[in-house]
Scaffold this motif. Sequence first.
Motif, PDB file in Angstrom:
ATOM      1  N   THR A 144       3.570   1.357  -1.048  1.00 19.36           N
ATOM      2  CA  THR A 144       2.487   0.527  -0.516  1.00 19.36           C
ATOM      3  C   THR A 144       1.732   1.255   0.590  1.00 19.36           C
ATOM      4  O   THR A 144       0.490   1.231   0.617  1.00 19.36           O
ATOM      5  CB  THR A 144       3.056  -0.803   0.007  1.00 19.36           C
ATOM      6  N   SER A 145       2.458   1.923   1.467  1.00 13.45           N
ATOM      7  CA  SER A 145       1.765   2.653   2.549  1.00 13.45           C
ATOM      8  C   SER A 145       0.963   3.828   1.989  1.00 13.45           C
ATOM      9  O   SER A 145      -0.141   4.106   2.456  1.00 13.45           O
ATOM     10  CB  SER A 145       2.753   3.123   3.603  1.00 13.45           C
TER      11      SER A 145
ATOM     12  N   TYR B 227      -0.470   3.935  -0.934  1.00 12.38           N
ATOM     13  CA  TYR B 227      -1.670   3.378  -1.565  1.00 12.38           C
ATOM     14  C   TYR B 227      -2.697   2.971  -0.513  1.00 12.38           C
ATOM     15  O   TYR B 227      -3.889   3.265  -0.659  1.00 12.38           O
ATOM     16  CB  TYR B 227      -1.295   2.172  -2.429  1.00 12.38           C
ATOM     17  N   HIS B 228      -2.253   2.300   0.541  1.00 14.31           N
ATOM     18  CA  HIS B 228      -3.195   1.846   1.572  1.00 14.31           C
ATOM     19  C   HIS B 228      -3.803   3.006   2.352  1.00 14.31           C
ATOM     20  O   HIS B 228      -4.917   2.887   2.861  1.00 14.31           O
ATOM     21  CB  HIS B 228      -2.521   0.852   2.518  1.00 14.31           C
ATOM     22  N   LYS B 229      -3.095   4.107   2.459  1.00 10.67           N
ATOM     23  CA  LYS B 229      -3.638   5.287   3.126  1.00 10.67           C
ATOM     24  C   LYS B 229      -4.548   6.094   2.205  1.00 10.67           C
ATOM     25  O   LYS B 229      -5.246   6.991   2.655  1.00 10.67           O
ATOM     26  CB  LYS B 229      -2.510   6.189   3.620  1.00 10.67           C
TER      27      LYS B 229
END
Length: 111
Positions: free
Chosen positions: A84-85, A87-89
Amino acid sequence: MSYFYIFLTGGSVLVFLILQFDKQQRKRVNTLLKSTNNVQPLLMMRSLGEKLDRINTVLTANAYQVAMPDSTKQEIELMLKQTTSDYHKGHISMQVYHNKLSELLEKAGEK
């Protein structure tokens, strides 16, 4: 013979108006395509949300059941946070994120 010139003039005006309308529509479509170029696919976003909900449900439901060992649960939680991190980055694309969530669901016992 005068009807011929009337129809010729009327037809020419009609063709001109059709061409102008076509030019306007092409311009509108091109601006719309340019503005929606970076928009994420909505169905993929919905699928990602559903997969995240299912993963979270499995992880919280297994807190009360003995179906999944704690090591597997912690591994899935760690992989979920990392994915998730990433993808968000912006390190991974939406398709890769979708595939990794599918792998996590399979690992958690959901299909």
